[in-house]
Scaffold this motif. Structure first.
Motif, mmCIF file in Angstrom:
data_model
loop_
_atom_site.group_PDB
_atom_site.id
_atom_site.type_symbol
_atom_site.label_atom_id
_atom_site.label_comp_id
_atom_site.label_asym_id
_atom_site.label_seq_id
_atom_site.Cartn_x
_atom_site.Cartn_y
_atom_site.Cartn_z
ATOM 1 N N GLU A 224 0.856 -1.187 0.000
ATOM 2 C CA GLU A 224 0.000 0.000 0.000
ATOM 3 C C GLU A 224 0.889 1.234 0.000
ATOM 4 O OE1 GLU A 224 -2.717 -0.102 3.291
ATOM 5 O OE2 GLU A 224 -3.459 -2.104 2.755
ATOM 6 N N LEU A 225 0.716 2.063 -1.001
ATOM 7 C CA LEU A 225 1.466 3.322 -1.076
ATOM 8 C C LEU A 225 0.568 4.438 -0.562
ATOM 9 C CD1 LEU A 225 4.073 4.756 -2.079
ATOM 10 C CD2 LEU A 225 2.872 5.133 -4.233
ATOM 11 N N LEU A 226 1.011 5.108 0.493
ATOM 12 C CA LEU A 226 0.261 6.256 1.003
ATOM 13 C C LEU A 226 0.265 7.360 -0.057
ATOM 14 C CD1 LEU A 226 1.514 6.365 4.702
ATOM 15 C CD2 LEU A 226 -0.624 5.401 3.819
ATOM 16 N N PRO A 227 -0.692 8.285 0.004
ATOM 17 C CA PRO A 227 -0.712 9.358 -1.000
ATOM 18 C C PRO A 227 0.628 10.095 -1.064
ATOM 19 C CG PRO A 227 -2.738 9.374 0.266
ATOM 20 C CD PRO A 227 -1.822 8.379 0.933
ATOM 21 N N LEU A 228 1.061 10.356 -2.276
ATOM 22 C CA LEU A 228 2.326 11.056 -2.494
ATOM 23 C C LEU A 228 2.208 12.517 -2.072
ATOM 24 C CD1 LEU A 228 3.174 9.620 -6.012
ATOM 25 C CD2 LEU A 228 4.338 9.097 -3.874
ATOM 26 N N PRO A 229 3.347 13.154 -1.775
ATOM 27 C CA PRO A 229 3.314 14.588 -1.480
ATOM 28 C C PRO A 229 2.682 15.356 -2.651
ATOM 29 C CG PRO A 229 5.484 13.686 -1.010
ATOM 30 C CD PRO A 229 4.703 12.610 -1.693
ATOM 31 N N VAL B 268 3.162 -0.981 4.100
ATOM 32 C CA VAL B 268 2.721 0.394 3.863
ATOM 33 C C VAL B 268 3.964 1.253 3.646
ATOM 34 C CG1 VAL B 268 1.448 2.351 4.808
ATOM 35 C CG2 VAL B 268 0.693 0.010 5.312
ATOM 36 N N ILE B 269 3.964 1.991 2.540
ATOM 37 C CA ILE B 269 5.127 2.813 2.192
ATOM 38 C C ILE B 269 4.686 4.259 2.022
ATOM 39 C CG2 ILE B 269 6.937 3.239 0.483
ATOM 40 C CD1 ILE B 269 6.947 0.254 -0.096
ATOM 41 N N GLN B 270 5.455 5.151 2.609
ATOM 42 C CA GLN B 270 5.238 6.583 2.453
ATOM 43 C C GLN B 270 6.464 7.174 1.767
ATOM 44 O OE1 GLN B 270 5.386 9.006 6.016
ATOM 45 N NE2 GLN B 270 3.947 10.475 5.125
#
Length: 186
Positions: free
Chosen positions: A48-53, A118-120
């Protein structure tokens, strides 16, 4: 005087008639590399990729000019939104591990995966002095949401050549390095 006006008019018309620079499109993930189907995998993890900047949620490649100044290119564009291509690059790199199968959120069966990675992504850009830069944090969570491990990744890759094509290659390399670091912690 009439000659000056005529020359000025010709100059203005010539300036208006020049073609804009051509648009260049770049893929972050390689269309030639397709993940082989995995069989008899014991463990499946959903990435899961958190929303990008905000500054990465647009089409132009981003270059940092100084600590507080960014340039978003209008001629060098991503062919696919980074929110979709970053997870695919990471899953392709992570699936080199034989005992674990990583899936993106959009793949069939992704919701059945008991664990989540989970990746940010905090930064994914080009810097005039440092080259390509990737800064990220990540967490491996079980089905109840408990953290098994967490980590951070901060790396830059000096560019041996100028130009956006080489910069995109370096951004791909940094994402693969992030995947390799995560694999060592599994």
């Amino acid at each position: 005087m009439r000659i000056i006006i005529t020359l000025f008019t010709l100059y203005v018309l010539a300036a208006c008639s020049s073609a804009p620079p051509p648009l260049q499109y770049y893929l972050l993930d390689s269309p030639a590399k397709v993940s082989a189907p995995h069989t008899q995998t014991k463990r499946q993890i959903r990435l899961e990729l958190l929303p990008l900047p905000e500054y990465l949620q647009q089409d132009g490649l981003v270059m940092r000019l100084s600590d507080s100044s960014l340039h978003v290119s209008r001629q060098h564009l991503w062919a696919q939104a980074l929110q979709q291509s970053v997870p695919q690059v990471l899953v392709d790199a992570l699936n080199n591990h034989q005992q674990v199968r990583f899936v993106t959120q959009s793949e069939p069966g992704a919701l059945q995966a008991a664990e989540r990675l989970v990746i940010q992504i905090r930064h994914l850009l080009i810097d005039q002095q440092q080259g390509a830069i990737l800064s990220a944090q990540y967490w491996l969570l079980d089905q109840q949401g408990s953290i098994h491990f967490q980590g951070s990744f901060n790396q830059s890759q000096q560019m041996a050549q100028d130009g956006y094509p080489h910069a995109v290659e370096n951004l791909q390399l940094l994402l693969k390095n992030l995947a390799a670091q995560i694999q060592t912690e599994l």
